[in-house]
Scaffold this active site. Sequence first.
Site, short mmCIF file in Angstrom:
data_model
loop_
_atom_site.label_atom_id
_atom_site.label_comp_id
_atom_site.label_asym_id
_atom_site.label_seq_id
_atom_site.Cartn_x
_atom_site.Cartn_y
_atom_site.Cartn_z
CG ASN A 13 -37.02 100.31 83.18
OD1 ASN A 13 -36.90 99.28 83.85
ND2 ASN A 13 -37.04 101.52 83.72
CE LYS A 15 -40.35 102.30 84.67
NZ LYS A 15 -40.95 103.60 84.92
CG HIS A 99 -35.09 104.49 86.14
ND1 HIS A 99 -36.15 104.93 86.91
CD2 HIS A 99 -35.55 104.40 84.87
CE1 HIS A 99 -37.21 105.06 86.13
NE2 HIS A 99 -36.88 104.75 84.89
CD GLU A 101 -39.54 104.26 88.15
OE1 GLU A 101 -39.13 103.10 88.05
OE2 GLU A 101 -40.34 104.78 87.34
CD GLU A 171 -36.12 107.08 81.41
OE1 GLU A 171 -36.73 106.37 80.63
OE2 GLU A 171 -36.00 106.81 82.62
N GLY A 177 -44.05 107.47 83.49
CA GLY A 177 -45.23 106.79 84.03
C GLY A 177 -46.41 107.71 84.26
CB SER A 217 -45.36 108.87 78.88
OG SER A 217 -45.56 108.84 80.29
P1 PGA Z 1 -42.61 104.95 81.14
O1 PGA Z 1 -41.22 104.65 81.88
O2 PGA Z 1 -42.39 104.62 79.68
O3 PGA Z 1 -43.59 104.00 81.79
O4 PGA Z 1 -42.95 106.36 81.36
C1 PGA Z 1 -40.01 105.01 81.26
C2 PGA Z 1 -38.88 104.68 82.19
O5 PGA Z 1 -39.02 104.86 83.40
O6 PGA Z 1 -37.80 104.23 81.74
#
Ligand code: PGA
Length: 257
Positions: A13, A15, A99, A101, A171, A177, A217
Site C-alpha cells: 500500500n 499510500k 483503510h 486512514e 490492521e 505506521g 508495521s
Molecule cells: P505500515 O502501513 O506498514 O506503514 O504500518 C500498513 C497499512 O497502512 O496498510
Amino acid sequence: MNKSVRKAVIAGNWKMNKTRPEAKALLEELAPMVKDIKTVEVVACVPFTNLETALEATKGTNIKIGAQNCHFEKSGAFTGEISADMLKEMGVEYVVLGHSERRQYFGETDETVNKRTKAALAAGLKPIVCVGELLWERECNITEEVIARQIKLDFYDIPAEDFAKCIIAYEPVWAIGTGKTATADQAEEVCAFIRAQLEKKYGKAVADAATIQYGGSMNAKNAAELVAKENVDGGLIGGASLKAPDFTEIVKAAENG
Ligand code: PGA
C-alpha cells in the site's frame, strides 16, 4: 483449518507516495526480485496517478496492480472521485477499501465501505477490505466486538460467491505506521477470530478459503513470524513496500510461511 487451501497475498500500500518516474523505477527494481515467486500473489496498490505507469511497468510480470479506493456510484456528479468501472477498464485488479486512514481522515464509515465493496465486486475488482481496532478500543477490551461489527457491516448483503473474491486485511490502527507491530500471537488471535466470524456468516468452506492479511508495521524482519501463523495469509504493507529489497523479503517470507 487448513492454510494450504488459500493463497497468501502480499500487497504493498504505497499510500500518497511516488511520482510516475519513481513508481516506474520501483516496480522495475521489484519485478526481477520477485519473478520466481509462485505461491504468493504480489500486488502493488499505487496512487491513482500511477496506475497507468504501474500497469505498463508490470506487463508480463507476476506483479498485480491495485488502487487504494474507489467510489460506490457508477458515475455522476462526484467531483474528485474515481469509479470501480474506471479502474477495471484500465486493467486494475485489486482495490483497497476501508483503510483506517480513509476512516480516520476522510469520513469513511462501515456503510460506505460496504457500498464501495459492492461497487468494486460489481465491476469485477478484487476488494482488499481493511478492518481493525483503535488502541483505545483494545485497551477497553472490545477488539472482538469492533471487528465483529466491521465484518457484519462491511460485508452486509454480500453473498458467499462474491465474498470469495474479497481479501480481508486485519490492521490494528495502533500498529499502522507507528513501528509498533502486533505480536504474531496478537495478529493470529484476531485473524482466527475473523475466520470464525466468516464461518458463522458464510460456512466453513468459504471461511477456510478466505485470505486474511495482517497489516501494520510489517517489515523484512518481523514478516516471517507473522505469516507463519495459521490464520495469517500474507500482509498489507505500507512503509516497507516503498523499498524493493524490503518488500521482496516479505514476499519471500510469505512463500516460505
Ligand atoms: P505500515 O502501513 O506498514 O506503514 O504500518 C500498513 C497499512 O497502512 O496498510
